[in-house]
Design a protein around this motif. Structure first.
Motif, PDB file in Angstrom:
ATOM      1  N   ALA A  86      -0.785  -0.413   0.268  1.00  0.00           N
ATOM      2  CA  ALA A  86      -0.360  -1.793  -0.039  1.00  0.00           C
ATOM      3  C   ALA A  86       0.748  -1.837  -1.091  1.00  0.00           C
ATOM      4  N   GLY A  87       0.989  -0.702  -1.749  1.00  0.00           N
ATOM      5  CA  GLY A  87       2.100  -0.656  -2.702  1.00  0.00           C
ATOM      6  C   GLY A  87       1.693  -0.435  -4.141  1.00  0.00           C
ATOM      7  N   ALA A  88       0.372  -0.302  -4.404  1.00  0.00           N
ATOM      8  CA  ALA A  88      -0.059  -0.012  -5.785  1.00  0.00           C
ATOM      9  C   ALA A  88       0.247   1.451  -6.105  1.00  0.00           C
ATOM     10  N   ARG A  89       0.645   1.686  -7.334  1.00  0.00           N
ATOM     11  CA  ARG A  89       0.870   3.064  -7.804  1.00  0.00           C
ATOM     12  C   ARG A  89      -0.119   3.429  -8.918  1.00  0.00           C
ATOM     13  N   TYR A  90      -0.786   2.427  -9.445  1.00  0.00           N
ATOM     14  CA  TYR A  90      -1.726   2.610 -10.555  1.00  0.00           C
ATOM     15  C   TYR A  90      -3.028   1.886 -10.208  1.00  0.00           C
ATOM     16  N   VAL A  91      -4.096   2.224 -10.920  1.00  0.00           N
ATOM     17  CA  VAL A  91      -5.339   1.466 -10.765  1.00  0.00           C
ATOM     18  C   VAL A  91      -6.105   1.459 -12.091  1.00  0.00           C
ATOM     19  N   ILE A  92      -6.552   0.278 -12.502  1.00  0.00           N
ATOM     20  CA  ILE A  92      -7.393   0.143 -13.694  1.00  0.00           C
ATOM     21  C   ILE A  92      -8.822   0.493 -13.279  1.00  0.00           C
ATOM     22  N   ILE A  93      -9.473   1.329 -14.057  1.00  0.00           N
ATOM     23  CA  ILE A  93     -10.847   1.737 -13.715  1.00  0.00           C
ATOM     24  C   ILE A  93     -11.743   1.567 -14.946  1.00  0.00           C
ATOM     25  N   GLY A  94     -12.906   0.947 -14.730  1.00  0.00           N
ATOM     26  CA  GLY A  94     -13.903   0.860 -15.803  1.00  0.00           C
ATOM     27  C   GLY A  94     -13.615  -0.202 -16.837  1.00  0.00           C
ATOM     28  N   HIS A  95     -12.864  -1.245 -16.455  1.00  0.00           N
ATOM     29  CA  HIS A  95     -12.635  -2.338 -17.398  1.00  0.00           C
ATOM     30  C   HIS A  95     -13.981  -2.891 -17.875  1.00  0.00           C
ATOM     31  N   SER A  96     -14.041  -3.356 -19.105  1.00  0.00           N
ATOM     32  CA  SER A  96     -15.338  -3.795 -19.653  1.00  0.00           C
ATOM     33  C   SER A  96     -15.929  -4.953 -18.853  1.00  0.00           C
ATOM     34  N   GLU A  97     -15.067  -5.790 -18.253  1.00  0.00           N
ATOM     35  CA  GLU A  97     -15.623  -6.868 -17.414  1.00  0.00           C
ATOM     36  C   GLU A  97     -16.294  -6.299 -16.169  1.00  0.00           C
ATOM     37  N   ARG A  98     -15.765  -5.205 -15.638  1.00  0.00           N
ATOM     38  CA  ARG A  98     -16.424  -4.531 -14.506  1.00  0.00           C
ATOM     39  C   ARG A  98     -17.764  -3.927 -14.970  1.00  0.00           C
ATOM     40  N   ARG A  99     -17.745  -3.382 -16.180  1.00  0.00           N
ATOM     41  CA  ARG A  99     -18.970  -2.745 -16.690  1.00  0.00           C
ATOM     42  C   ARG A  99     -20.043  -3.805 -16.962  1.00  0.00           C
ATOM     43  N   THR A 100     -19.647  -4.900 -17.638  1.00  0.00           N
ATOM     44  CA  THR A 100     -20.647  -5.889 -18.059  1.00  0.00           C
ATOM     45  C   THR A 100     -21.101  -6.785 -16.914  1.00  0.00           C
TER      46      THR A 100
END
Ligand code: PGA
Length: 255
Positions: A86-100
């Motif tokens: 889709a064109g992403a080159r990066y990915v955020i992983i483990g953001h605190s909102e994902r954790r909480t």
């Protein structure tokens, strides 16, 4: 010298048309900015359109999360190869909102990191303590656990390419940023652990960025701290002019 890395995390804001409008304006604003790696993380729905709008510019596109399997019966999930296409080159992983809010753990962060690298996505791994943990003087223990378990099994080369976002949970979306001294202390600790556990060279290459209530008026003093190599910006990245200010000020401070 690590190139400053500034990423805007839009969270669950902006439609496809909002995203395209923003990127078209933003790429014009930053076209002459050199020496900063600039990334925007739209919601999944706007990744492709944002990546098209950013094509041949100095703005990279990130996803805000991913699943570790390539494909399968996983309703609602999106894989790293899908994001890449889709064109992403990066990915955020483990953001605190994902954790909480969504049950992310150090173990799931670890699986996602491996899958991101396997698909050729550059991960931005988020760590950070809650207010309770800081008040109980557990900050370093929490960071140690998140680093040890989250980054387990990554190669020295992968650590060298990694971006780690230190985001104290109490500073996210609260308007209360960590002081430059608090950020420098945590980043220094993280760098030391990376040296001990992965070796001096990958620890030196790894970017450590700060997140939590970063604004145009505090970016300069934050990124001028040792071991603070940039920022992950939430709320203040939604405004195109404000985010442009953050990018240019981070560059000035880092020079
Ligand atoms: P904030 O969010 O800048 O709105 O505090 C930072 C983040 O969640 O990455």
């Amino acid at each position: 010298m690590r190139t400053p890395f500034i990423a805007g995390n839009w969270k669950m804001y902006k439609t496809v048309s909002d995203a395209v409008k923003y990127v078209k304006e933003f790429r014009g604003l930053v076209k002459d900015v050199e020496g900063v790696e600039i990334v925007l993380a739209p919601p999944f729905t706007a990744i492709h359109a944002a990546a098209e709008a950013a094509r041949n510019s100095n703005v990279g596109i990130a996803a805000q999360d991913m699943f570790w399997e390539r494909e399968g019966a996983f309703t609602g999930q999106v894989s790293a190869p899908m994001l890449q296409e889709a064109g992403a080159r990066y990915v955020i992983i483990g953001h605190s909102e994902r954790r909480t809010l969504f049950g992310e753990t150090d173990a799931t962060v670890n699986r996602k990191l491996a899958a991101a690298y396997a698909a050729g996505l550059a991960p931005i791994a988020c760590i950070g303590e809650t207010l309770d943990q800081r008040e109980r003087s557990e900050t370093f223990d929490v960071l140690d656990r998140q680093i040890k378990q989250g980054l387990d099994g990554l190669t020295a080369e992968q650590i060298g390419q990694l971006v780690i976002a230190y985001e104290p949970v109490w500073a996210i979306g609260t308007g209360r940023n960590a002081t430059p001294a608090q950020a420098a202390e945590a980043h220094g600790h993280i760098r030391k652990r990376l040296q001990q556990w992965f070796g001096p060279e990958p620890a030196e290459l790894c970017h450590l960025i700060y997140g939590g209530s970063v604004k145009p008026d505090n970016i300069r003093e934050l990124v001028s701290q040792p071991d603070v190599d940039g920022a992950l910006v939430g709320g203040a990245s939604l405004d195109v002019r404000g985010f442009f200010e953050i990018v240019t000020r981070s560059r000035e401070a880092a020079v």
